[in-house]
Scaffold this motif. Structure first.
Motif, PDB file in Angstrom:
ATOM      1  N   ARG A  68       0.850  -1.187   0.000  1.00 38.05           N
ATOM      2  CA  ARG A  68       0.000   0.000   0.000  1.00 38.05           C
ATOM      3  C   ARG A  68       0.886   1.237   0.000  1.00 38.05           C
ATOM      4  O   ARG A  68       2.092   1.155   0.298  1.00 38.05           O
ATOM      5  N   ILE A  69       0.292   2.368  -0.325  1.00 38.29           N
ATOM      6  CA  ILE A  69       1.018   3.638  -0.279  1.00 38.29           C
ATOM      7  C   ILE A  69       0.233   4.616   0.580  1.00 38.29           C
ATOM      8  O   ILE A  69      -0.991   4.603   0.614  1.00 38.29           O
ATOM      9  N   ASP A  70       0.978   5.448   1.303  1.00 34.73           N
ATOM     10  CA  ASP A  70       0.395   6.549   2.063  1.00 34.73           C
ATOM     11  C   ASP A  70       0.736   7.849   1.352  1.00 34.73           C
ATOM     12  O   ASP A  70       1.907   8.103   1.024  1.00 34.73           O
ATOM     13  N   ARG A  71      -0.275   8.661   1.111  1.00 34.90           N
ATOM     14  CA  ARG A  71      -0.069   9.945   0.451  1.00 34.90           C
ATOM     15  C   ARG A  71       0.227  11.008   1.509  1.00 34.90           C
ATOM     16  O   ARG A  71      -0.497  11.117   2.509  1.00 34.90           O
ATOM     17  N   ARG A  91      -1.071  13.649   6.420  1.00 32.89           N
ATOM     18  CA  ARG A  91      -0.671  12.259   6.284  1.00 32.89           C
ATOM     19  C   ARG A  91      -1.678  11.378   7.015  1.00 32.89           C
ATOM     20  O   ARG A  91      -2.401  11.864   7.902  1.00 32.89           O
ATOM     21  N   PRO A  92      -1.739  10.107   6.669  1.00 36.08           N
ATOM     22  CA  PRO A  92      -2.599   9.211   7.463  1.00 36.08           C
ATOM     23  C   PRO A  92      -2.030   9.076   8.874  1.00 36.08           C
ATOM     24  O   PRO A  92      -0.908   8.607   9.061  1.00 36.08           O
ATOM     25  N   LEU A  93      -2.808   9.494   9.853  1.00 35.61           N
ATOM     26  CA  LEU A  93      -2.328   9.482  11.229  1.00 35.61           C
ATOM     27  C   LEU A  93      -2.675   8.203  11.964  1.00 35.61           C
ATOM     28  O   LEU A  93      -2.012   7.853  12.933  1.00 35.61           O
ATOM     29  N   ALA A 129       0.141  18.361  12.471  1.00 33.11           N
ATOM     30  CA  ALA A 129      -0.148  17.113  11.754  1.00 33.11           C
ATOM     31  C   ALA A 129      -1.652  16.906  11.677  1.00 33.11           C
ATOM     32  O   ALA A 129      -2.360  17.005  12.683  1.00 33.11           O
ATOM     33  N   MET A 130      -2.120  16.602  10.458  1.00 30.20           N
ATOM     34  CA  MET A 130      -3.554  16.433  10.206  1.00 30.20           C
ATOM     35  C   MET A 130      -3.787  15.143   9.449  1.00 30.20           C
ATOM     36  O   MET A 130      -2.985  14.762   8.580  1.00 30.20           O
ATOM     37  N   ASP A 166       4.551  13.742  -1.287  1.00 35.99           N
ATOM     38  CA  ASP A 166       5.419  12.604  -0.980  1.00 35.99           C
ATOM     39  C   ASP A 166       4.587  11.329  -0.924  1.00 35.99           C
ATOM     40  O   ASP A 166       3.362  11.359  -0.723  1.00 35.99           O
ATOM     41  N   LEU A 167       5.288  10.214  -1.054  1.00 37.13           N
ATOM     42  CA  LEU A 167       4.674   8.903  -0.925  1.00 37.13           C
ATOM     43  C   LEU A 167       5.463   8.076   0.078  1.00 37.13           C
ATOM     44  O   LEU A 167       6.701   8.058   0.037  1.00 37.13           O
TER      45      LEU A 167
END
Length: 859
Positions: free
Chosen positions: A553-556, A576-578, A658-659, A675-676
């Motif tokens: 998987r990738i996090d954007r 970012r996914p927190l 951070a959100m 970024d990825l």
């Protein structure tokens, strides 16, 4: 009389030049390091500020958005105001350009300006047409506004390989296509590469209609900027700032790093004062009878004190002069070879010219002289207090210090503990610096008390052994002398221990932080631009990465600058996914306990996490509402936010928020990615995935905007930068320890010269030469062991202030205390061994026939 005194001092310099040279070198190194650091700081900051002023000009007022673009409707509104003489619109855009074929595309900054207005505010950005040649004059002047013409500064020409001035075409890469642009002239702006064109043409070219980056205003004579701002009634999303605030913000970028580096450099001067003290103590002990003779001949105690202080001032003056010259050379070499990068990454890429300051040279030279005078004060007082008649018979104590007041020493240490809790002054930990200085001075002043307590307990254990008994009893009876002999070791070792603990604590904390913020195996970012959030990864490239074999998987990710305060550097909104859907706990290194009521999402408010710098600089606390955040994005205006927690962020000194990625996309509809973070399958190969991503990025005009790295490589690079930033502390520790050991040697030499009759008496009583050397070596062992123990304890106390006070107040982040016991104990044992050997070598003169003759002379 004065010629006689000058001759008296000159004889000491002539017969013992190496001792005085050692003191001069100690002062020289301290002044050179401190002055060199100052020159590098001043030169880099002046070049940086000059480049910023060249690009931004000196408007009376500037309007800019806190985030994102500025609506160009503001241009008509401010230009029509009666207090505004010139309103100059500016649009900045990060782009990929290439020069002659087959040169690769490189990231450069496109700046759109209004040629009719920019000269009145920022003359360096005014386009200058090349010679018209055969073209009609009117057509050439229209190139200022043509949709396909650009003007380059000298740095951009070098970057694009157009230094010969013959090339008239550059290529702009957009959506994997390239478009030709004509080079119609140049601009005078210095600093970073710039490509200038008409602002309206740039809006059309990059499809940013109705957007500006800022509006620079020149006011009419007599107009007041604050009155204009009040009349404009700016919304919270628009910020007004003055040139002074812009310069202050540029200086604040590196102020904490520069101040701490300067204070660290002054440590060498502190240890140099102890070497001056040791050298002058030795000199005074050797010339005790000569000083006594001068006293008998009529030289008063005040004049004897002035004589020794004059000698110490001369040591400081010569050392300071040499240090200023050496510091200038070191700074010039560093600026030439390393540019303006101070190790902290604040001025990377700049190559400033040396900015030499006569006033600064006088200040640092005066500091060197002051350090030498401080080192010479105690020997001068000893000479002033001696009784000339007794000293002529060898019964004086010119080399001995006065008995210290232990209550004063303890009071200094208590005051140091109190100051450690004081808040910073203008974001500078002034009280913490004073606390460190008072800890060192108070700890060294309390040495006689500590030496007496320890030796009183040690004396009964060696009562049955002659040589240890002699060594311990003499140290016990002359605890003031023992404290003076070890003061240099205590000071140098305490500073070395404190620096080792601070660096080890910081490095371990950074390592743990990297583990927490880099959960994926591979990272991809849109690179190449010095404009944050100006370039984004193409959606086609992201989908191609998602389909690669081995990618789970990738996090954007995205980092967006927010200008909350005109006088401070921008903070960063990290999107970012927190957390996972199954767990509300954020994947961030949180600091402290989570506040009540923020364990889960609130139905009426969105939780965000702020870094420690936001708490210090903006007063944000867990549970607080954030109304300012709602005004920064159009989609945020109907939402409410609160601080759900505080996290540790070593990557952004000036603050970050951070959100959660889904919250940001839901509110704004903006899915652009900077970024990825790529999570791999368990059986995937990092190297194969990296190679596949790099292959996917090899599209025309896209190579320079995609950077790929593994987590291991990011960790290595980050820690290498960290080690480079703190490399100067290793050199400082070595210099401090060397100065401390030389102080032990000088102190023992001075004492041995004063104790010739004592050693002669021991020889008459039957002690052999080897036994006398053993007594001296045992004294060295006892004294340096006491000094090492005291230095270790004092260094640990100083490290607590550095780790828990200086760093949080300077850089607005905390760290966990780490004690590298193997290295600390090895350092202490090395100092004890070196000190014992130094005392033994210094004691060679104690067993000579001079000692026996001294006893005969006394008879």
């Amino acid at each position: 009389m004065w010629s006689l005194l000058a001759s008296f001092s000159w004889q000491e310099w002539r017969h013992h030049p190496w001792r005085n040279a050692a003191a001069v070198v100690a002062v020289m190194l301290g002044v050179a390091l401190a002055f060199g650091v100052h020159l590098i700081n001043a030169s880099a900051l002046a070049e940086f500020a000059s480049a910023v002023a060249s690009v931004n000009g000196q408007p009376d007022l500037r309007l800019r958005p806190r985030q994102g673009p500025l609506d160009d409707q503001w241009l008509d509104r401010v230009a029509s105001d009666s207090d505004v003489a010139v309103a100059s619109p500016v649009l900045e855009h990060a782009a990929l350009l290439s020069g002659r074929d087959p040169s690769p595309a490189i990231p450069l900054r496109l700046v759109g300006v209004d040629a009719l207005a920019v000269a009145g505010v920022s003359p360096a950005l005014m386009p200058r047409l090349r010679d018209p040649g055969p073209a009609p004059g009117d057509a050439t002047r229209m190139d200022l506004f043509a949709p396909d013409t650009v003007f380059l500064n000298a740095s951009a020409r070098r970057q694009l390989g157009l230094e010969d001035g013959l090339d008239t075409t550059v290529w702009l890469w957009q959506d994997e296509q390239r478009r030709p642009l004509r080079v119609a002239g140049s601009v005078a702006a210095s600093g970073d590469p710039l490509v200038i064109m008409d602002v309206a043409a740039l809006q059309d070219l990059v499809q940013r209609h109705g957007e500006l980056s800022r509006i620079d205003l020149r006011l009419r004579p007599g107009a007041q900027a604050d009155r204009l701002v009040t009349r404009l009634a700016l919304p919270l999303s628009v910020l007004s700032e003055t040139p002074g605030q812009t310069g202050e913000r540029a200086g604040n970028l590196s102020r904490a790093y520069r101040i701490n580096l300067t204070v660290l450099a002054l440590v060498a001067l502190f240890t140099g004062a102890f070497l001056v003290f040791s050298v002058l103590s030795l000199s005074v002990a050797r010339r005790q009878q000569q000083f006594a003779l001068l006293g008998v001949l009529g030289l008063s105690s005040r004049e004897r004190l002035r004589l020794v202080l004059a000698e110490s001032a001369l040591l400081g003056l010569v050392g300071s002069a040499a240090g200023i010259a050496l510091g200038t050379g070191l700074a010039a070499l560093a600026l030439n070879r390393l540019g303006g990068d101070l190790g902290g990454g604040y001025f990377v890429g700049t190559a400033p010219a040396l900015q030499w300051s006569g006033a600064a040279a006088l200040v640092y030279g005066a500091l060197g002289v002051a350090a030498a005078l401080v080192g010479g004060w105690w020997p001068a007082r000893a000479v002033a207090r001696m009784a000339p008649a007794l000293a002529l018979k060898g019964l004086g104590s010119a080399g001995q210090p006065a008995r210290r007041h232990h209550r004063i020493a303890l009071a200094l240490m208590v005051l140091a503990a109190v100051l450690a809790w004081a808040p910073p002054v203008a974001d500078i930990p002034v009280a913490a610096y004073l606390s460190v200085g008072l800890l060192l001075v108070g700890g060294i002043a309390a040495l006689p008390l500590a030496v007496g307590v320890l030796l009183d307990r040690l004396a009964p254990r060696v009562a049955g052994r002659v040589l240890p008994l002699l060594a311990v009893e003499r140290s016990r009876r002359l605890r003031e002398t023992a404290a003076v002999a070890t003061s240099g070791v205590v000071a140098s070792l305490a500073l070395s221990v404190a620096l080792k603990v601070m660096v080890a604590s910081f490095r371990d904390s950074v390592t743990d932080w990297l583990d927490a913020v880099l959960p994926a195996q591979v990272y991809v970012r849109s690179g190449g631009s010095n404009m944050p959030d100006s370039q984004h990864l193409p959606e086609g490239f992201i989908r191609a990465v998602e389909r690669l074999p081995g990618v789970q998987r990738i996090d954007r990710l995205r980092a967006i600058p927010l200008q909350l305060d005109a006088a401070r550097a921008p903070v960063t909104l990290l999107v970012r996914p927190l957390h996972d859907d199954d767990s509300p706990l954020p994947s961030l290194p949180l600091v402290g306990a989570r506040p009540q009521g923020t364990d889960g999402p609130r139905p009426d408010s969105i939780g965000v996490y702020v870094s420690e710098a936001m708490v210090d600089l903006y007063g944000m606390q867990p549970g607080d509402a954030l109304p300012a955040l709602s005004a920064l994005f159009p989609g945020f205006r109907q939402a409410r936010f609160h601080v759900a927690g505080v996290w540790r962020d070593y990557g952004r000194q000036h603050g970050s928020i951070a959100m959660h990625w889904p919250d940001f996309v839901r509110l704004t509809g903006d899915r652009r990615v900077g970024d990825l973070a790529i999570h791999l399958k368990a059986d995937a190969s990092d190297s194969e995935v990296l190679q596949a991503i790099e292959t996917a990025a090899r599209q025309p005009g896209q190579q320079a905007m995609v950077e790929v790295a593994s987590t291991a490589r990011i960790r290595r690079t980050s820690l290498r930068i960290f080690d480079r930033s703190f490399a100067v502390t290793v050199w400082l520790q070595g210099v401090a320890i060397g100065i401390g050991l030389f102080g032990v040697a000088a102190s023992f030499s001075a004492q041995i010269l004063a104790r010739r009759r004592e050693f002669g008496l021991l020889a008459h009583l039957g002690l052999t030469r080897r036994q006398i050397l053993g007594v001296v070596a045992l004294e060295g062992l006892v004294w340096t062991a006491l000094g090492a123990g005291a230095g270790l304890l004092l260094g640990l106390a100083v490290s607590l202030v550095l780790v828990h006070v200086v760093n949080p107040q300077s850089f607005h982040w905390t760290m966990d205390l780490a004690l590298p016991w193997p290295r600390l104990l090895a350092l202490c044992l090395a100092v004890i061994a070196a000190g014992t050997a130094t005392a033994w070598l210094a004691g060679q003169a104690a067993a000579s026939r001079d000692a026996i003759r001294a006893v005969k002379e006394d008879w």
